[in-house]
Write an enzyme that holds these catalytic residues in place. Sequence first.
Site, short mmCIF file in Angstrom:
data_model
loop_
_atom_site.label_atom_id
_atom_site.label_comp_id
_atom_site.label_asym_id
_atom_site.label_seq_id
_atom_site.Cartn_x
_atom_site.Cartn_y
_atom_site.Cartn_z
N SER A 165 33.03 0.77 -4.55
CA SER A 165 33.90 -0.26 -5.09
C SER A 165 34.96 -0.59 -4.05
CB SER A 165 34.58 0.24 -6.36
OG SER A 165 35.55 1.20 -6.01
N LYS A 166 35.86 -1.48 -4.43
CA LYS A 166 36.88 -1.92 -3.47
C LYS A 166 37.72 -0.76 -2.94
CE LYS A 166 37.24 -6.52 -5.27
NZ LYS A 166 37.65 -6.90 -6.61
#
Length: 465
Positions: free
Chosen positions: A240-241
Amino acid sequence: MKPRLRFAPSPTGQLHLGGARTALSNYLYAKKNGGQFLVRIEDTDIERSKKEHIDQICNSLQWLGLNWDEELVYQSKRREYYSNSLEDLLSCGKAYRCFASKEELDQIRKETGSYHYNGLWRNKSDDDINRELEKKTPFTIRIKSPNEGHTVFDDMIYGSISISNSEIDDFIISRSDGSPVYNFTNVIDDQSMKITHVVRGEDHISNTPKQILIYKAFNWEPPIFAHLPMILGEDKKRLSKRHGATGVQSYRDEGFQPEALLNYLALLGWNPGTEEEIMDLEQLVSKFDIFRVQKKAAVFDQKKLNWVSSQHLALQNDQDILDRIRLINTEWGIKKDNSFCLSVVSIVKTRSRSLVDLIDQAGYFFSDPSRFNENDVQKTWKEDSQGILEEIIQMLGTVDDWTANKLELIFKKYMENNGYGFGKVMKPVRLGLCGNLQGPSLFDIMEILGKELVIKRINYIINEF
Ligand code: GLU
């Protein structure tokens, strides 16, 4: 029948690595089997779907070379189609209207201790239903899920998956505002687009039995499914980010080339079964085998991506690399002639992980180093360095045949005659020419820079310290 596959992004953000890997897997399966690869934009969530995201996703797919066949399909343009299909299911009794209010549903949940809908409106009479319709009571539409038996499917990666139908309640297929849910639109579209295989992330595996029930309600044959294992960050959490750059665009900005990125994404949880891992898209099409994708989640490994990328650069034609560099930096090496730039590309490319990295590493070919890496200076600059460099300038002044081979011979002879080690002589020279101690063969660098520039830079460092 030739397979037809699709990539169906929801345009709520840019194309991420996971999405790119899903698109690639669909593309490879379709092309390997002479079939078609389509793209459908799942933009029914009006609040979160943005035109800029659609553009960015399509742009990234095209940059990657994952070109789709046929026109893009937009779910937002197919509302009428969905409502007609809902009507069809209602009229054949495979779905029903549920007028239960939120309070009633909460009460049912409290009593049963579960979110499982108890079928309150499943068998209501037409009179009951018409009464609510007349009162304009809001309703959802629910599918009549079978109470017995199992829903079974054969996943191309996970094998046979079976879910007891008692675990699936009469789930909602259309909300009270009339909007159909993802599971419904997805099935309607896959059917009307004649999709034969659905390849998507493993996070959708729990949707599949519900979708199969919708296919069955219409008496349609479901497609074949394949769920791709998740991609994890190095901390084994879902990518994810938090893990930094996960968008295709950021890799593009960093100068990674599409062939390398695709090659690396294909290798996540799959290998061609041979030593050779470096492949272009065409080779991936011929070698990729979805049945050999591992069930285990794959860990995203930036170092491996860097390696794959540098292998692509090493195999790539120098002019092609130069053309691509110019696409991201039109000014690069523009003051030098083409052959100079090609020589630079040729010796720096094997040490670079991306085009941007190549540009960064090759700075000293185009401008004199004005600052010297302090650590390197301390390690390198000794009392006798200045004397040695002065002798080297004398020596180089007499060289006519300015080639890497010739220079290597001359330097070796000089070191032998004086009993000097390699580092004692070559490190200060490298520092003077490049500003630091890393880089390709110094003799190659000297050949490319040319005699005048080499002598000028050595003179400069002598005066600097
Ligand atoms: N729009 C869904 C997603 O982006 C598509 C899932 C599917 O391929 O069925 O996850």
